[in-house]
Structure formats: C-alpha cells, structure tokens
Design a protein around this motif. Structure first.
Motif, short mmCIF file in Angstrom:
data_model
loop_
_atom_site.label_atom_id
_atom_site.label_comp_id
_atom_site.label_asym_id
_atom_site.label_seq_id
_atom_site.Cartn_x
_atom_site.Cartn_y
_atom_site.Cartn_z
N THR A 120 0.81 -1.22 0.00
CA THR A 120 0.00 0.00 0.00
C THR A 120 0.85 1.27 0.00
OG1 THR A 120 -1.86 -1.11 1.06
CG2 THR A 120 -1.72 1.27 1.35
N SER A 138 -10.99 6.89 -3.79
CA SER A 138 -9.80 7.03 -2.95
C SER A 138 -10.05 7.92 -1.74
CB SER A 138 -8.64 7.60 -3.77
OG SER A 138 -8.88 8.94 -4.11
N HIS A 161 -5.38 8.22 3.97
CA HIS A 161 -5.48 7.69 5.33
C HIS A 161 -4.34 8.25 6.17
CE1 HIS A 161 -6.09 4.92 8.65
NE2 HIS A 161 -7.25 4.63 8.09
N THR A 200 -1.22 8.30 3.50
CA THR A 200 -1.14 7.52 2.27
C THR A 200 -2.48 7.50 1.56
OG1 THR A 200 0.57 6.08 3.23
CG2 THR A 200 -0.62 5.23 1.31
N ILE A 234 -5.21 5.79 -0.34
CA ILE A 234 -5.73 4.43 -0.50
C ILE A 234 -6.71 4.46 -1.67
CG2 ILE A 234 -6.86 2.48 0.62
CD1 ILE A 234 -4.27 3.47 2.02
N HIS A 244 -8.54 -8.07 -2.88
CA HIS A 244 -7.62 -6.96 -2.59
C HIS A 244 -6.34 -7.13 -3.39
CE1 HIS A 244 -4.57 -8.81 0.18
NE2 HIS A 244 -5.56 -9.60 0.56
N ASP A 276 -3.44 -5.26 -2.96
CA ASP A 276 -2.19 -4.95 -2.27
C ASP A 276 -1.52 -6.24 -1.80
OD1 ASP A 276 -4.50 -5.00 -0.44
OD2 ASP A 276 -3.04 -4.64 1.15
N ALA A 289 -7.50 -1.73 -1.94
CA ALA A 289 -6.14 -1.62 -1.41
C ALA A 289 -6.18 -1.59 0.11
CB ALA A 289 -5.48 -0.36 -1.94
N ALA A 290 -5.00 -1.71 0.71
CA ALA A 290 -4.80 -1.56 2.15
C ALA A 290 -5.52 -2.60 2.99
CB ALA A 290 -5.18 -0.15 2.62
N TYR A 343 -8.46 -0.87 5.05
CA TYR A 343 -8.82 0.54 4.89
C TYR A 343 -9.55 0.84 3.58
CZ TYR A 343 -5.85 1.38 8.96
OH TYR A 343 -5.31 1.36 10.21
N GLY A 344 -9.22 0.12 2.50
CA GLY A 344 -9.92 0.36 1.24
C GLY A 344 -11.36 -0.07 1.30
#
Length: 454
Positions: free
Chosen positions: A63, A99, A102, A112, A114, A138, A140, A188-189, A195-196
C-alpha cells in the motif's frame, strides 16, 4: 456473447399461439438458467493465470509502495487494473478510482492515498437497478514485515488470485444484462487494516446504498494443502451468524428469542450462494463455515458486516503459511514466499464460477421479501405468514421454505403464487421458516426470516 434475457414463457399464455406453458412448481424451482450456464462456461483459467502473472510482475503492491513508476508498485498495479477493466468492459462498465488519504496508523507510517478500483455494471430493471451486489478482491501485497514497502512482495495467492477472479468476472459478466446492479471491486490496504474496503462500506452506508450482498475473495488460489495433498473440489465460505455488537438491538434480540441465530441475512446469503454455486458448478462443494472469518482473523467483508450488510468470504480449504506473508527465500531447498507457481488457475476459475453463478442468480432474481412476519394472535399448530409485496414487474410470486431447527439448509418448499399471506400446516414450534420471491423465469431470491407479528 450470450446476453442474459428474461422470458415470461414459463407461466404466461403464449400470446397469439393459444398455448400454455407449464406453470412454476415446487419441482421446477429454482429454475436453471441457460444464460447463467453460459457465464460459468466463459470463465477462463488461462486469462486468470495471465492476470495473476501481470499483478506479480509489478514487484510489490504494498500500500505504501511506489506510485509514480509505470512498471513497479501499487500505483502501476491500480492503473493497469483500471485500464484492463475499461478495455474489456468498454461501453458497459463504469470504472472509477475511489480514494481517500489515510492518516498515520499502526501499519501506515505516513499519510497515504488508498485507492480502490471500482467497476459498476448498472442494472437494467428500474425497480431493481438501485439494488447492488458487490464482489471484491484486494490487490495490495506484503512480506513478513508489514511495514516493508520496498521488498519484492509478489502476493500471487494473497490476493492476486482474488483480484484476478474479480477482473475475469467483470469482463465476462459485462457482456450480459441483469436486473440489479453489480459492483466489481479491487481494494487496497487490506494488509494495513482493511482501509480500502472500510472506506467503501462506510461511504455506502452513509449514502443509504442498498447493498443486498457482498462476496469477498481472498486467498483462493491454492489447490494443495501444506503437505502437498491435492484438494481442488471445495472452497470455504465464511458466514457470520449473530453479529458481535456491543449492545443487542431489538431486532437482534427478537432473532435470538425466536431461535433464528442461524438465520441472519449473511447466513441467508451463504445458503443461496451454496445452493446456486453447487447447482451450476458440478462436483465442487461450497463449505459454509459458521464464522465471520478464520479464527480471530478478518478480511474485506468485515467492514460491510459492521455496516449492517450481508457479506461472506471465499477462501481455499487449506492455507499454506509458507506461501503467505513471507519474505522470498529458500530454506532447506524449499522455496518460501507467495509465488505464482503455487497458484492453480483451474482452481481459481472454479471459485470464480461459483461467484459468477451466485452473482448472476442474485442480480436476476427479485429482492428478498420485506417485512415478513409470523402471526401469533392464536395458539395453534400451523404457521401463518404475511409479508410486504415486492415491486418488480416480472414477479411471479413467492415460495415458502422450511427446515428443522438443526438443519443447515432448507429442506422443504412450497410455491404459493402471487399472494402476501399464506398458512402452512406445519408447526412454528418445530421448524424454521423463510419466504423467497420468485420471478417469471424461476429465479429465486434469498430467503427472509420471519419475525413475530405482535
């Protein structure tokens, strides 16, 4: 190309022909759809293998990895995913980056961005297009140190396998039409803290988005256990029962009081997926696991569950931890790491087929009935059910289903026609009931568990 279409011939008079087709019956429901069979046949293990190899080629998809390079890092990976979805779904899929930035957290050392890649296939029926089904993987990856964003982290199984399955489903299913809308999402993440998916679920809940089901695909690539034994004819499907909330809501309390702890919306979704997947993918078993996820672990379906949506997770039957979250190395002549050579594309394709069949069936069927109640005014040995009428124009009617309190799947059913109340001469003391909506093609919704009418 085989566009999914909905014929009314099974229950309606053939106009001008003076001939009646056979009506829908308990024996013919749910009806097998030729177009869903076509979707299942179109899933390609060769394309899935190519997608996994391409994702691995970016070196790392951590990520916090490189975002400017065109060949390495998570930025290059997400741009390729978006371009591939735009290419294969041209004119059909609405592909967007979603997006947020975060802040610093336990597994994020700097603010970053995400970025999720979200491809939506809009539904074609006005009464159903605002009902969504989401499928995710995911993209990542990571190595042993979750903060190491420079080392090679191929992430072939975790989770290029799930990402490849989602891309393949999006490309195949974008050539078909469905009543409800489908969302194909690579997030992602996941490795940094979900987190995504968490951002998407939170925004969907805030917007009042009607997500009727979410399927998460994470670690679906290996057909062998850690000892090398082949096991390529089953997949685990994790499905939460009673949610682990801090305070028991009135609805949850009623579910428990009536013995419905195995009848949450997620368990109903899992039953539907198992029944549909095993119907369209012969000799492949969907094993429902009565847990949110693996023991004390989590995945991208978890934020959807926390938001109140029905959500499940697909995972291979045996995880090999030498091929997961590992620095690349050789020990005692054995390769360690999440390498592409340990992914079986034929197995991934089977899991993708179960997903695709389930999504197609869900998106073609009516919504699950609302406000289903058991009348409790009188003490007797029958069961009087009542529910709110569905709004779909192709609705044929409703189906009552039941099972023993100890049975995992529905055991009995009765198609009762287009009514909103029905008496079953079976005891509500001894059995669990559900009500499903059925369209004119014989597509059947997940069941809705009835609450007592006070």
């Amino acid at each position: 190309m085989h566009p999914v279409h909905k014929t009314t011939l099974p229950i309606l008079l053939l106009l001008g022909a003076g001939v009646h087709a056979a009506p829908l019956t308990d024996a013919t429901l749910p009806a097998r759809q030729a177009d869903v069979d076509a979707i299942v046949r179109e899933i390609s293990p060769q394309r899935i293998h190519a997608y996994v190899e391409k994702l691995v080629s970016f070196g790392t998809r951590h990520t916090m990895s490189e975002t400017e390079s065109s060949t390495r890092g998570i930025g290059a990976a997400r741009r390729w995913i978006k371009a591939e979805l735009e290419r294969c779904g041209a004119g059909k899929l609405d592909v967007q980056f979603q997006s947020h930035v975060h802040p610093v957290a336990n597994r994020i050392s700097r603010p970053t961005e995400i970025v999720n890649v979200v491809a939506t296939l809009p539904g074609t029926q006005a009464a159903s297009k605002d009902r969504y089904y989401v499928v995710s993987g995911h993209y990542d990856s990571r190595v042993t140190d979750v903060m190491n964003y420079t080392a090679d982290a191929p992430g072939a199984n975790d989770d290029a396998s799930g990402t490849a399955a989602v891309i393949e489903m999006a490309c195949v299913m974008s050539r078909h039409k469905f009543d409800a809308s489908l969302v194909f999402m690579t997030v992602a993440a996941e490795e940094q803290g979900l987190y995504g998916s968490g951002d998407y679920a939170a925004k969907a809940k805030a917007a009042g988005m009607n997500i009727a089901g979410m399927l998460n695909n994470d670690i679906i690539g290996s057909s062998h256990d850690e000892n090398g034994k082949l096991d390529n004819a089953e997949v685990r499907l994790f499905a939460e029962g009673v949610p682990p909330v801090k305070e028991t809501t009135p609805a949850l309390r009623t579910l428990l009081q009536t013995g419905g702890e195995n009848d949450s919306i997620t368990r109903q979704l899992a039953r539907h997926v198992k029944e549909t997947g095993e119907r369209y993918v012969p000799d492949f078993k969907v094993n429902i696991i009565y847990r949110r996820d693996r023991y004390l672990r989590g995945g991208d379906h978890s934020p959807f569950l926390d938001a109140g949506y029905a959500a499940v997770r697909f995972t291979e039957p045996h995880e090999d931890f030498n091929h997961q979250h590992q620095d690349l190395r050789t020990e005692n002549g054995k390769k360690i790491g999440d390498l592409v050579e340990y992914v079986d594309p034929e197995y991934v394709a089977q899991v993708a087929r179960v997903n695709a069949a389930s999504l197609a069936s869900l998106a073609l069927a009516p919504a699950a009935p609302q406000d289903v109640k058991v009348k409790t005014a009188n003490l007797d040995n029958g069961t009087d059910l009542v529910w709110k009428a569905n709004t779909e124009p192709d609705l044929a009617g409703y189906r009552i289903v039941w099972r023993d309190t100890t049975a995992p799947q529905w055991q009995g059913s009765k198609f009762v026609g287009n009514v909103t109340t029905y008496r079953v001469d079976l005891s509500k003391d001894n059995l669990l009931f559900g009500v499903q909506a059925v369209d004119r093609d014989g597509n059947v919704s997940p069941a809705t568990y009835p609450f007592p009418a006070r």
